[in-house]
Write a protein that holds these residues in place. Structure first.
Motif, PDB file in Angstrom:
ATOM      1  N   LYS A 203       0.816  -1.208   0.000  1.00  0.00           N
ATOM      2  CA  LYS A 203       0.000   0.000   0.000  1.00  0.00           C
ATOM      3  C   LYS A 203       0.854   1.265   0.000  1.00  0.00           C
ATOM      4  CE  LYS A 203      -3.933  -2.144   2.354  1.00  0.00           C
ATOM      5  NZ  LYS A 203      -4.801  -2.110   3.570  1.00  0.00           N
ATOM      6  N   LYS A 204       2.088   1.137   0.457  1.00  0.00           N
ATOM      7  CA  LYS A 204       2.965   2.297   0.504  1.00  0.00           C
ATOM      8  C   LYS A 204       3.632   2.574  -0.841  1.00  0.00           C
ATOM      9  CE  LYS A 204       4.046   1.624   5.411  1.00  0.00           C
ATOM     10  NZ  LYS A 204       5.126   1.338   6.383  1.00  0.00           N
ATOM     11  N   ILE A 205       3.512   1.640  -1.765  1.00  0.00           N
ATOM     12  CA  ILE A 205       4.191   1.782  -3.058  1.00  0.00           C
ATOM     13  C   ILE A 205       3.232   2.411  -4.067  1.00  0.00           C
ATOM     14  CG2 ILE A 205       5.301   0.564  -4.966  1.00  0.00           C
ATOM     15  CD1 ILE A 205       6.249  -1.500  -2.905  1.00  0.00           C
ATOM     16  N   LYS A 206       3.487   3.665  -4.404  1.00  0.00           N
ATOM     17  CA  LYS A 206       2.664   4.392  -5.362  1.00  0.00           C
ATOM     18  C   LYS A 206       3.318   4.464  -6.736  1.00  0.00           C
ATOM     19  CE  LYS A 206      -0.118   5.322  -1.956  1.00  0.00           C
ATOM     20  NZ  LYS A 206      -1.401   4.578  -1.828  1.00  0.00           N
TER      21      LYS A 206
ATOM     22  N   ALA B 174      -0.247   1.015  -8.789  1.00  0.00           N
ATOM     23  CA  ALA B 174       1.003   1.787  -8.825  1.00  0.00           C
ATOM     24  C   ALA B 174       1.277   2.311 -10.233  1.00  0.00           C
ATOM     25  CB  ALA B 174       2.161   0.916  -8.348  1.00  0.00           C
TER      26      ALA B 174
ATOM     27  N   ASP C  79       8.934   4.878  -5.263  1.00  0.00           N
ATOM     28  CA  ASP C  79       8.999   4.248  -3.947  1.00  0.00           C
ATOM     29  C   ASP C  79       9.753   2.929  -3.993  1.00  0.00           C
ATOM     30  OD1 ASP C  79       7.135   6.226  -2.791  1.00  0.00           O
ATOM     31  OD2 ASP C  79       5.671   5.240  -4.095  1.00  0.00           O
TER      32      ASP C  79
ATOM     33  N   ARG D  98      12.653   4.198  -1.381  1.00  0.00           N
ATOM     34  CA  ARG D  98      12.291   3.667  -0.069  1.00  0.00           C
ATOM     35  C   ARG D  98      12.526   2.157  -0.021  1.00  0.00           C
ATOM     36  NH1 ARG D  98       6.520   5.051   2.863  1.00  0.00           N
ATOM     37  NH2 ARG D  98       7.083   4.338   4.957  1.00  0.00           N
ATOM     38  N   TYR D  99      12.181   1.480  -1.116  1.00  0.00           N
ATOM     39  CA  TYR D  99      12.394   0.031  -1.239  1.00  0.00           C
ATOM     40  C   TYR D  99      13.285  -0.199  -2.448  1.00  0.00           C
ATOM     41  CZ  TYR D  99       8.317   0.135   1.797  1.00  0.00           C
ATOM     42  OH  TYR D  99       7.446   0.405   2.825  1.00  0.00           O
TER      43      TYR D  99
END
Length: 324
Positions: free
Chosen positions: A1-4, A34, A82, A99-100
């Protein structure tokens, strides 16, 4: 969910890019919402740029030397993302700022040497928790490419199926001699009810294709080579009954569109870079002192493999008709 937003650093070769498409398809299915940007080499990006799965496909211009590496890092960091997927297994994830940023540079040490390249890419995705939705390669064909292939192959006024011969290869040591391709074409035209097309992209490949067609001198042999978009070749291959090629990008395009293949390989390359997911027969060169390895693959053996493949395809079609 954090990966846009996802940034994929792709590859420069057509074949390697096609062999990455199953893995990319899986992560696209997993991250449906995404935004995906893919950077790839000039020729390789043609495999992806018309595919509606990807939001943005651009050329990755990578220069050598320290300044070139710094420029590459600056370019990658200029794209908001992300998650970084680096299919080249380089050190870029360490500098991307994402981030990742999974680091797959050690996969050569972790995986079996003979594990197929498509499976290696899928495995990398599973390390992120991406489910395996499919192991099929993906090659999107725009409607325009299909219409062009229909027009080109329909220019010959007969209803015979097509066998395509691809005399090019990704390296000189992988090339099956052009005179062998000419003799194979002569046998196909002389004994089977087929049309023969000769494919190629680079200037050398186009020259070879013209030479083979000239040597055959038949109205049922057509020079299909040229510096066309890769989707045109994919559409031509899709409409063909069989594709004969050395270890090179167009062979993997044939695998992706589902056309049966007769592949001609060096021993070291077959396990990792053989046809993936489609019906095929492969002939492997021998290593003999003083003899170019690819010359050890005889025309008779390749012709026999072609006949066996065509025969099995004919029987399959008859079986399909009976079952209907």
């Amino acid at each position: 969910k954090k990966i846009k937003r996802v940034l994929v650093i792709g590859l420069s070769c057509v074949g390697d890019t096609v062999l990455s498409t199953a893995a990319l398809w899986n992560i696209r299915c997993y991250l449906l919402r995404a935004h995906f940007t893919i950077l790839a080499g000039a020729r390789a990006m043609q495999v992806l740029e018309h595919d509606p799965l990807w939001d943005r496909v651009e050329e990755y211009r990578r220069k050598k030397g320290p300044r070139g590496r710094l420029a590459s890092v600056k370019m990658v960091r200029s794209y908001p993302h992300d998650l970084l997927i680096d299919l080249r297994s380089s050190a870029m994830p360490l500098f991307s700022g994402a981030r990742y940023r999974p680091f797959w540079g050690l996969r050569e040490l972790l995986l079996p040497k003979k594990m197929h390249e498509a499976e290696r890419n899928i495995w990398c995705m599973t390390t992120l928790g991406v489910p395996v939705f499919s192991r099929r390669l993906r090659f999107f064909l725009p409607q325009g490419a299909r219409e062009e292939a229909c027009r080109v192959l329909g220019a010959i006024e007969n209803d015979l199926p097509w066998v395509l011969l691809n005399p090019g290869a990704g390296g000189r040591d992988k090339v099956w001699p052009s005179d062998n391709f000419a003799e194979l074409g002569r046998r196909l035209l002389g004994t089977l009810d087929v049309n023969v097309g000769i494919t190629g992209y680079s200037p050398v490949e186009r020259e070879t294709a013209a030479g083979i067609c000239g040597a055959l001198g038949s109205k049922r042999c057509v020079d299909l080579s040229g510096a066309h978009h890769i989707t045109r070749l994919g559409a031509l291959v899709e409409r063909s009954l069989l594709f004969v090629s050395s270890d090179t990008g167009p062979l993997h395009v044939a695998s992706a569109v589902g056309t049966p293949v007769v592949g001609l390989y060096l021993p070291r390359n077959l396990a990792r870079f053989g046809p993936w997911g489609n019906r095929h027969k492969c002939l492997v060169a021998e290593i003999n002192d003083g003899v170019e390895p690819m010359r050890t693959i005889g025309v008779e053996g390749v012709f026999r493999a072609c006949k066996e493949m065509l025969s099995s395809l004919t029987l399959q079609k008859k079986g399909d008709s009976l079952s209907m």
